[in-house]
Design a protein around this motif. Structure first.
Motif, PDB file in Angstrom:
ATOM      1  N   ARG B 117      42.529  -9.657  45.752  1.00 28.40           N
ATOM      2  CA  ARG B 117      43.950  -9.507  45.431  1.00 28.40           C
ATOM      3  C   ARG B 117      44.818  -9.658  46.675  1.00 28.40           C
ATOM      4  O   ARG B 117      45.788 -10.425  46.694  1.00 28.40           O
ATOM      5  N   LYS B 118      44.424  -8.964  47.759  1.00 27.14           N
ATOM      6  CA  LYS B 118      45.248  -9.013  48.971  1.00 27.14           C
ATOM      7  C   LYS B 118      45.211 -10.392  49.628  1.00 27.14           C
ATOM      8  O   LYS B 118      46.205 -10.838  50.196  1.00 27.14           O
ATOM      9  N   HIS B 119      44.065 -11.070  49.571  1.00 30.23           N
ATOM     10  CA  HIS B 119      44.014 -12.399  50.178  1.00 30.23           C
ATOM     11  C   HIS B 119      44.759 -13.431  49.315  1.00 30.23           C
ATOM     12  O   HIS B 119      45.287 -14.416  49.843  1.00 30.23           O
ATOM     13  N   ALA B 120      44.805 -13.210  47.991  1.00 26.96           N
ATOM     14  CA  ALA B 120      45.629 -14.101  47.157  1.00 26.96           C
ATOM     15  C   ALA B 120      47.099 -13.915  47.547  1.00 26.96           C
ATOM     16  O   ALA B 120      47.870 -14.879  47.636  1.00 26.96           O
ATOM     17  N   GLN B 121      47.485 -12.653  47.816  1.00 26.33           N
ATOM     18  CA  GLN B 121      48.860 -12.388  48.284  1.00 26.33           C
ATOM     19  C   GLN B 121      49.085 -13.021  49.654  1.00 26.33           C
ATOM     20  O   GLN B 121      50.149 -13.599  49.915  1.00 26.33           O
TER      21      GLN B 121
END
Lengths: 153, 153, 153, 153, 153
Positions: B117-121
């Motif tokens: 999730r954080k790397h997609a952000q």
């Protein structure tokens, strides 16, 4: 489509019959070209030559000894295989079995057979059925032993 | 803009729904193309092909086993991903989770979800908001667990 | 002349003010362009892009965690930085601080500040004063801590 | 013929006088160009630039610290030097001394002097006397300490 | 056909007579060109130059010391040899013997002789008889010691 099969005289298991059997059952049909070299560090050039001979993918089979130097050789071979893949933009499926993965010769043969068979199936799926490959994403598939399956939460 | 998503059948966690949800909320809109392969060492070619298909960035998701050979495979995969990034001049955000990062399956799933999730952000921020990225420089951000924050002196 | 500054959101220390202060005092004047990424493995592409934006040199700042996997990431990042440097024929000065170099947060900040400041000075000396650099050859200079000085025999 | 000399400010030993003395006694005469950088990881770009300045060979001198991270840096530097050599098709003789090779500062200086001197001699032999080099094949020559000599059977 | 022979002055065993004897018995005849360098890390450039001199294959002979740094040097040399092979699309057979493979000098010489002889034979088989090479696939061949043979199940 044409698939290359690269293998070694160092290996104590003959992967070719296992791989060739799976590939022979492919629909659509695939051509196969083979290239044998002394050891795993000779596989990258073998794969490069198979791509030059118009292969669309290569299955590279090898066996890795038990000593630290053998692990280092496998690392060097794998980096060479990465370089070939990236210069060609085509996959090499690596069927490497480490001799210390098994407790005895029977188990070693079983791992070799299983890993070679499943990666030959993967080769065909990558070439012909990306939809099926995507359905399997995140499902804990293994080559050489039983699947682990997805995380249970 | 178009973002690639590369993942594996080896992984025991299905990262795609997590990544796709974040990307679907992007403003401006981004297209997504997916490519699934057997294991992490097959990801560099997958990423290269996604860039050939006009992706501006790729998120590469994989899981790494607990054995020393698995660590070596992750190292080889990461070096391959570096090579692809540099030949393209474009980022690949690596969402790799090591199975020994977690004490149990529940924690493993939590790390996978958080890191994806954080790397997609991060992918969206890199593409659309370098100003926001610079404001975060040196602030101890983490993916897979809570942020550590800046050094307290 | 133009110097690039690449840094990360992972780092717990904000190197930019330290580097920018040294560069602002340069005679002759240098332009500076900045690029922030999530972690050290994203720095090679950042540096490549800074060179594409006409930078003559890049200072790449990052922090490395305490776990073995963090060391491996730093190794992969450094190899990527080598590749970028050689494809461009231009220097990237690597300001990497490992979290286990320090006993506490205060010492960690001190190492970061010292290493960033001295490497920013090195960047200017490499660009403008090779004579001074040669006079310092073999004198045991250190970044992040006190100089060791030449061997006493 | 022109030989490059690349060295570092990190090193606690000044290799340049040792190397320059040997090269000054060469028959035929050789030109020398020097390039000093902060540390060993900056040597590959220095060597590349020396080759761009028409050097036929480079002697790259550096010192390696005692910590694991220092060993990793030396490995990265050496891989960079390999890449430069292969892109140029020309030799870089690596004069690296590890600080833990010696028990004290006097021995450290002795190793540095010996290794630099013998590799400067090797540089001239590689450039001008391949016949002499071949006569020495398999004779257990060492740089930094006494020769081991051929196997006694 | 022309085969290159690259070797080192570091090695305590002179591989050249062993290799040259096997190659002299080849049918069809092969030309041989030799290139001697100080140590194993100088072999990749030697091999590259031998390929530039129209060699179709190179046999690269070296000896590796007993210390960890020696193992690292061998790894760097092997990676360089991989890079040369892939840029040329031609094989380099690596005849490296590690000094800690043997208990004494007599055994060390025996390993060197055996490995050099068998790899010289492999070189000829790779060039002239791929059919024979394929018949040996999976049969557990070894260089430097006795063959292990295929797995017994």
């Amino acid at each position: 489509m044409k698939i290359g099969l690269a293998d070694t005289t160092f290996s104590r298991f003959d992967y070719a019959p296992v791989v060739l059997k799976v590939l022979s059952q492919s629909k659509p049909k695939v051509d196969v070209q083979r290239y044998t070299v002394p050891g795993i560090k000779d596989l990258p050039v073998a794969c490069k030559r198979l791509f030059e001979a118009k292969c669309d993918m290569v299955i590279a089979c090898g066996m890795v000894g038990k000593m630290p130097i053998d692990k280092q050789c496998a690392h060097e071979a794998s980096l060479g295989l990465q370089a070939v893949q990236l210069s060609e933009g085509k996959h090499i499926l690596e069927v490497f079995v480490h001799m210390d993965e098994a407790k005895n010769e029977k188990e070693l043969a079983s791992i070799c057979e299983n890993r070679a068979r499943k990666h030959a199936q993967n080769a065909l799926m990558l070439l012909f059925d990306q939809k099926q490959m995507q359905r399997r994403a995140g499902t804990g598939r293994r080559q050489g032993k039983d699947d682990e399956g997805p995380i249970k939460t």
